[in-house]
Design an enzyme around this catalytic site. Structure first.
Site, PDB file in Angstrom:
ATOM      1  N   ASP A   1      24.396  10.958 -14.755  1.00 36.70           N
ATOM      2  CA  ASP A   1      23.614  12.049 -15.350  1.00 36.70           C
ATOM      3  C   ASP A   1      24.254  12.536 -16.648  1.00 36.70           C
ATOM      4  OD1 ASP A   1      21.495  12.203 -13.623  1.00 36.70           O
ATOM      5  OD2 ASP A   1      22.265  13.896 -12.468  1.00 36.70           O
TER       6      ASP A   1
ATOM      7  N   GLU B   1      20.579   5.191 -16.056  1.00 34.71           N
ATOM      8  CA  GLU B   1      20.746   3.876 -15.428  1.00 34.71           C
ATOM      9  C   GLU B   1      21.747   3.018 -16.205  1.00 34.71           C
ATOM     10  OE1 GLU B   1      19.833   3.636 -12.567  1.00 34.71           O
ATOM     11  OE2 GLU B   1      18.268   5.159 -12.432  1.00 34.71           O
TER      12      GLU B   1
END
Length: 658
Positions: free
Chosen positions: A570, A507
């Site tokens: 990611d 995030e």
């Protein structure tokens, strides 16, 4: 427009799963990390009939649903008025939704006044005469307004215009003789016709209405964005003078609509899809009016199906089940639970967070977030390809990053506005949900020009997910995701970093992905990069696109452009979590990588895999587990991966951005 991490409850974060099918096939570790960790589980895992997938995220969701349904059933037996609103109203809605005897007896009657209103319009003059109430009540139009933070001044809410939704999930289904269209459209056609018959249209009338509606849907399709195009946030910001926008249609009285919805007609509107509105007169005109009217009828019946009788509900879910590969519709009781808690998302989240999320876990997760931010700051300070000016701005953005963990301090005020009329006072589920829809529309429009509530959560605390909001420069970790295998006080620090640590850093990485990097520390669309730095970043992003693009999966191929934003997050998330794990005294990188693979455990229907490949901005779970680890040098030393092994990637092909 939030970057989400996707797509047994315990107050301190859950228990690590130690099932017999959880054993690792060490012989596969060098060739396929995902299969090594999850292959034995996958062989025996069964997808529930009302699911399209099973595994990590879904299992946690199911456990939470089961616990909360049990809780609500127990509380429902008490006097619901003894609870404070909005919790009492949620219980009333849950009870009302479960009364299928009454829903079956009512049949299509609650819906008929809505259909009659649509049937009553004969031309654009009729429609324009009532267009304000039409929108306030939630009737469909081939365009819409919504209010959200102005992307260039995110402290104030602005007016946006968006296009109509298609019958099928994405524009690409309509293009290039796509076989998915030939497979799915007949199923949808039958579903829609059956729903109209249930609403007391004759079989021939139903077929005629659906074919006409499909013509209008087909006229919309060439002009809307695909999922890949929509993934570029910056292309959404197309401000226009409202007076110019109103000329998009010579048939809809857009000025009248705006003056009736708002205190005054706004000077500006932000158009998310300019090409669509350039074509609006060609799509919706006197010649196509009847097709548009039938499109409205079909959308209204289809949208209402889940709040009517069991026959409506079962029929209405036929297409979505075909699309996702579910064998059965959601059971009645669970569907009632989803409807009630979906409507009162903050209310159920507040209950879940306070009952099942402990302060010790909250403090530990916040400690991990701070560690991750420090890792990120260190990396930015030592970055070799960013110029000093860009680097300083990036650190400012990181320092301004806001954090929400667990559950909000207060329930969103809109849920206090929902008042349920119970059946003993003549209330029906459809009418209650329609009224709630009207309240939601009015609440959204009332925010125009008002300050943005930057404390508002966009996700329930009982949701197994997390998100980054680029408009607020904010990361949110709901209580529900803070349990094993993502996080547990009973797991080692390395396991937790391979789980929730990677989620946290994922995030944070969204603040610096191809979309997030375009927004500044306040969440404003503002290019704070130098030209040279952004060009270099674009080259790195292109490498990430290339790494995923065209990978065979589920009989098709991954779209690297569609998934690039999540893949960058990611990559940065896993890399930073890896470094943070090594900063702990008890670090064990074997545990770190094993738990990273475990959180992506998923067994899905072929149909669901295909759907996700077409519309999901995330890469398939198996590839998220396998591809990103190949970019990390520590993975090779941990598992002694060498050239010739399935997991080996040449150093020059490894993608390292953050």
């Amino acid at each position: 427009m939030r970057n989400q991490f996707l797509s047994a409850n315990n107050s301190e974060g859950g228990n690590a799963d130690q099932s017999t099918n959880d054993s690792i096939d060490t012989s596969l570790l060098k060739d396929d990390l995902y299969k090594a960790v999850n292959g034995r589980w996958e062989k025996t895992a069964k997808i529930p009939a009302d699911h399209s997938s099973t595994g990590g995220f879904m299992d946690l969701n199911d456990n939470i649903d089961k616990q909360l349904m049990s809780d609500l059933d127990e509380l429902e037996n008490k006097n619901v008025d003894s609870f404070e609103a909005p919790f009492s109203e949620m219980l009333k809605l849950y009870k009302l939704a479960q009364n299928f005897k009454k829903r079956d007896a009512d049949g299509a009657e609650p819906l008929k006044p809505y259909l009659e209103k649509i049937e009553g319009i004969s031309n654009f003059d009729d429609l324009n005469a009532q267009i304000v109430d039409w929108v306030k009540t939630g009737y469909p139009l081939p365009f819409g307004f919504f209010v959200e933070p102005d992307m260039k001044n995110t402290r104030v809410n602005a007016l946006f215009a968006n296009s109509a939704s298609l019958f099928l999930p994405d524009r690409t289904y309509y293009e290039n003789d796509n076989p998915a269209y030939k497979q799915l459209m007949p199923i949808l056609t039958k579903t829609l016709s059956q729903l109209l018959i249930l609403a007391d249209y004759s079989s021939s009338e139903a077929d005629e209405i659906v074919e006409s509606a499909k013509k209008f849907d087909a006229a919309i399709a060439p002009h809307v964005k695909s999922a890949e195009e929509s993934a570029d946030y910056s292309k959404m910001y197309n401000p226009q003078k409202f007076s110019d926008f109103a000329k998009s249609s010579s048939h809809f009285d857009i000025n009248k609509l705006a003056s009736g919805l708002f205190d005054k007609v706004p000077d500006q509107i932000i158009v998310t899809e300019p090409k669509y509105f350039e074509a609006l007169d060609d799509i919706a005109n006197e010649t196509t009016f009847q097709d548009m009217k039938n499109w409205m009828l079909v959308n209204t019946v289809y949208g209402a199906a889940g709040t009517l009788s069991e026959e409506f509900r079962q029929t209405g879910s036929t297409f979505s089940r075909a699309l996702s590969g579910k064998k059965e519709a959601t059971p009645q009781k669970k569907s009632a639970f989803y409807l009630a808690t979906g409507t009162f998302g903050q209310t159920i989240g507040d209950y879940y967070g306070k009952k099942y999320f402990g302060p010790k876990a909250k403090a530990d997760v916040e400690h991990m977030v701070r560690n991750m931010i420090n890792v990120y700051k260190n990396r930015l300070q030592n970055n070799t390809w960013l110029g000093e000016n860009t680097k300083k701005k990036a650190i400012v953005k990181l320092d301004k990053l806001e954090l929400h963990v667990g559950y909000p301090d207060h329930i969103d005020q809109i849920e206090y506005k929902y008042h349920i009329t119970p059946e003993n006072q003549g209330g029906t589920l459809f009418e209650n949900m329609s009224k709630i829809g009207e309240i939601g529309i009015a609440d959204n429009f009332a925010k125009l020009g008002k300050p943005v509530d930057r404390t508002r959560w966009e996700m329930s605390a009982s949701t197994v997910n997390a998100y980054y909001d680029p408009f607020k420069n904010l990361i949110v970790f709901p209580a529900a995701i803070l349990q094993a295998p993502f996080y547990s006080l009973k797991q080692s620090s390395s396991q937790n970093y391979g789980g929730i640590g990677a989620v946290i850093a994922h995030e944070i990485s969204h603040a610096f992905d191809n979309n997030g990097s375009l927004f500044d520390e306040l969440g404003n669309l503002n290019n704070w990069w130098t030209k040279e730095d952004h060009e270099y970043f674009t080259k790195l992003a292109d490498k990430m696109i290339k790494e995923f693009d065209g990978i065979p999966f589920a009989g098709s191929k991954v779209n690297g452009k569609l998934t690039v934003s999540e893949n960058i997050a990611d990559g940065g998330g896993l890399s930073c979590a890896n470094e943070a794990a090594k900063n702990e005294q008890d670090f064990n990188l074997y545990d770190f990588f094993i738990n990273w693979a475990k959180i992506w455990r998923m067994k899905a229907t072929d149909q669901y895999k295909q759907l996700l490949l077409n519309i999901d901005v995330h890469a398939p779970a198996e590839l998220r587990a396998n591809v990103q680890v190949k970019n990390l040098d520590d993975f090779y030393s941990t598992f002694e991966v060498k050239p010739g092994d399935g997991m080996y990637l040449k150093p020059e092909d490894r993608v390292k951005i953050w």
